[in-house]
Design a protein around this motif. Structure first.
Motif, PDB file in Angstrom:
ATOM      1  N   UNK A 109       0.815  -1.221   0.000  1.00 31.82           N
ATOM      2  CA  UNK A 109       0.000   0.000   0.000  1.00 31.82           C
ATOM      3  C   UNK A 109       0.849   1.272   0.000  1.00 31.82           C
ATOM      4  N   UNK A 110       2.149   1.152  -0.264  1.00 33.74           N
ATOM      5  CA  UNK A 110       3.034   2.311  -0.115  1.00 33.74           C
ATOM      6  C   UNK A 110       2.621   3.503  -0.999  1.00 33.74           C
ATOM      7  N   UNK A 111       2.189   3.269  -2.212  1.00 34.50           N
ATOM      8  CA  UNK A 111       1.809   4.395  -3.080  1.00 34.50           C
ATOM      9  C   UNK A 111       0.528   5.057  -2.576  1.00 34.50           C
ATOM     10  N   UNK A 112      -0.453   4.262  -2.223  1.00 34.13           N
ATOM     11  CA  UNK A 112      -1.704   4.814  -1.690  1.00 34.13           C
ATOM     12  C   UNK A 112      -1.422   5.614  -0.411  1.00 34.13           C
ATOM     13  N   UNK A 113      -0.567   5.076   0.439  1.00 35.77           N
ATOM     14  CA  UNK A 113      -0.220   5.755   1.688  1.00 35.77           C
ATOM     15  C   UNK A 113       0.530   7.062   1.402  1.00 35.77           C
ATOM     16  N   UNK A 114       1.456   7.024   0.445  1.00 35.04           N
ATOM     17  CA  UNK A 114       2.216   8.210   0.060  1.00 35.04           C
ATOM     18  C   UNK A 114       1.287   9.304  -0.470  1.00 35.04           C
ATOM     19  N   UNK A 115       0.330   8.917  -1.290  1.00 36.93           N
ATOM     20  CA  UNK A 115      -0.594   9.887  -1.888  1.00 36.93           C
ATOM     21  C   UNK A 115      -1.551  10.498  -0.865  1.00 36.93           C
ATOM     22  N   UNK A 116      -1.634   9.900   0.322  1.00 39.02           N
ATOM     23  CA  UNK A 116      -2.462  10.460   1.396  1.00 39.02           C
ATOM     24  C   UNK A 116      -1.701  11.519   2.205  1.00 39.02           C
ATOM     25  N   UNK A 117      -0.403  11.671   1.988  1.00 41.94           N
ATOM     26  CA  UNK A 117       0.390  12.678   2.679  1.00 41.94           C
ATOM     27  C   UNK A 117      -0.013  14.072   2.202  1.00 41.94           C
ATOM     28  N   UNK A 118       0.222  15.093   3.037  1.00 42.33           N
ATOM     29  CA  UNK A 118      -0.006  16.475   2.581  1.00 42.33           C
ATOM     30  C   UNK A 118       0.871  16.788   1.368  1.00 42.33           C
ATOM     31  N   UNK A 119       0.385  17.667   0.499  1.00 45.21           N
ATOM     32  CA  UNK A 119       1.093  17.993  -0.748  1.00 45.21           C
ATOM     33  C   UNK A 119       2.552  18.422  -0.525  1.00 45.21           C
ATOM     34  N   UNK A 120       2.868  19.260   0.470  1.00 42.83           N
ATOM     35  CA  UNK A 120       4.276  19.638   0.656  1.00 42.83           C
ATOM     36  C   UNK A 120       5.172  18.445   1.013  1.00 42.83           C
ATOM     37  N   UNK A 121       4.624  17.499   1.742  1.00 40.67           N
ATOM     38  CA  UNK A 121       5.383  16.291   2.104  1.00 40.67           C
ATOM     39  C   UNK A 121       5.590  15.429   0.861  1.00 40.67           C
ATOM     40  N   UNK A 122       4.535  15.262   0.063  1.00 43.21           N
ATOM     41  CA  UNK A 122       4.672  14.512  -1.185  1.00 43.21           C
ATOM     42  C   UNK A 122       5.752  15.129  -2.063  1.00 43.21           C
ATOM     43  N   UNK A 123       5.796  16.458  -2.123  1.00 43.72           N
ATOM     44  CA  UNK A 123       6.791  17.129  -2.962  1.00 43.72           C
ATOM     45  C   UNK A 123       8.206  16.847  -2.457  1.00 43.72           C
ATOM     46  N   UNK A 124       8.423  16.972  -1.161  1.00 40.64           N
ATOM     47  CA  UNK A 124       9.761  16.769  -0.598  1.00 40.64           C
ATOM     48  C   UNK A 124      10.209  15.311  -0.721  1.00 40.64           C
ATOM     49  N   UNK A 125       9.351  14.392  -0.323  1.00 39.71           N
ATOM     50  CA  UNK A 125       9.713  12.977  -0.403  1.00 39.71           C
ATOM     51  C   UNK A 125       9.781  12.514  -1.852  1.00 39.71           C
TER      52      UNK A 125
END
Length: 126
Positions: free
Chosen positions: A17-33
């Protein structure tokens, strides 16, 4: 169908589920990670990336803090043809700074699954 890759770019494969979990992060976190994962795809290492303890070489974690919460992504660069994203999670350890045992165990299981997938798809151990 895989997206087109640039010369020298390795694809990202998301385990469980790593992609689904990643996409649930706030947008700034998604950008940094996401930036860190992008660097890994080209053989680079983000300044915040550090080795993940306990799984041997070639496994890293990237951590980002946002609005008082801590987010992590753990990924494996040890494979010649692909980067595996093993886990993306918000750190919610009940005991201080330690990562929860459930997350540690999940990462170990997903790394084994990635190894098996890699051997199956590419016919090599690394």
């Amino acid at each position: 169908m895989r997206p087109r890759l640039a010369k020298g770019e390795k694809p990202l494969d998301w385990v469980g589920s790593s992609k689904r979990d990643f996409l649930a992060f706030p947008a700034p976190v998604q950008a940094e990670l996401g930036n860190a994962l992008g660097l890994a795809q080209f053989g680079g290492k983000h300044p915040k990336a550090k080795p993940w303890k306990g799984q041997g070489p070639g496994v890293f974690e990237i951590v980002d803090d946002h609005d008082g919460n801590t987010y992590r992504a753990v990924y494996a660069v040890r494979f010649r043809e692909v980067i595996y994203v093993l886990h993306a999670f918000q750190k919610k350890s009940p005991k201080g700074i330690n990562t929860a045992r459930t997350d540690i165990d999940l990462i170990a299981r997903r790394l084994k699954a990635a190894q098996q997938d890699y051997e199956h798809r590419y016919g090599e151990t690394r």
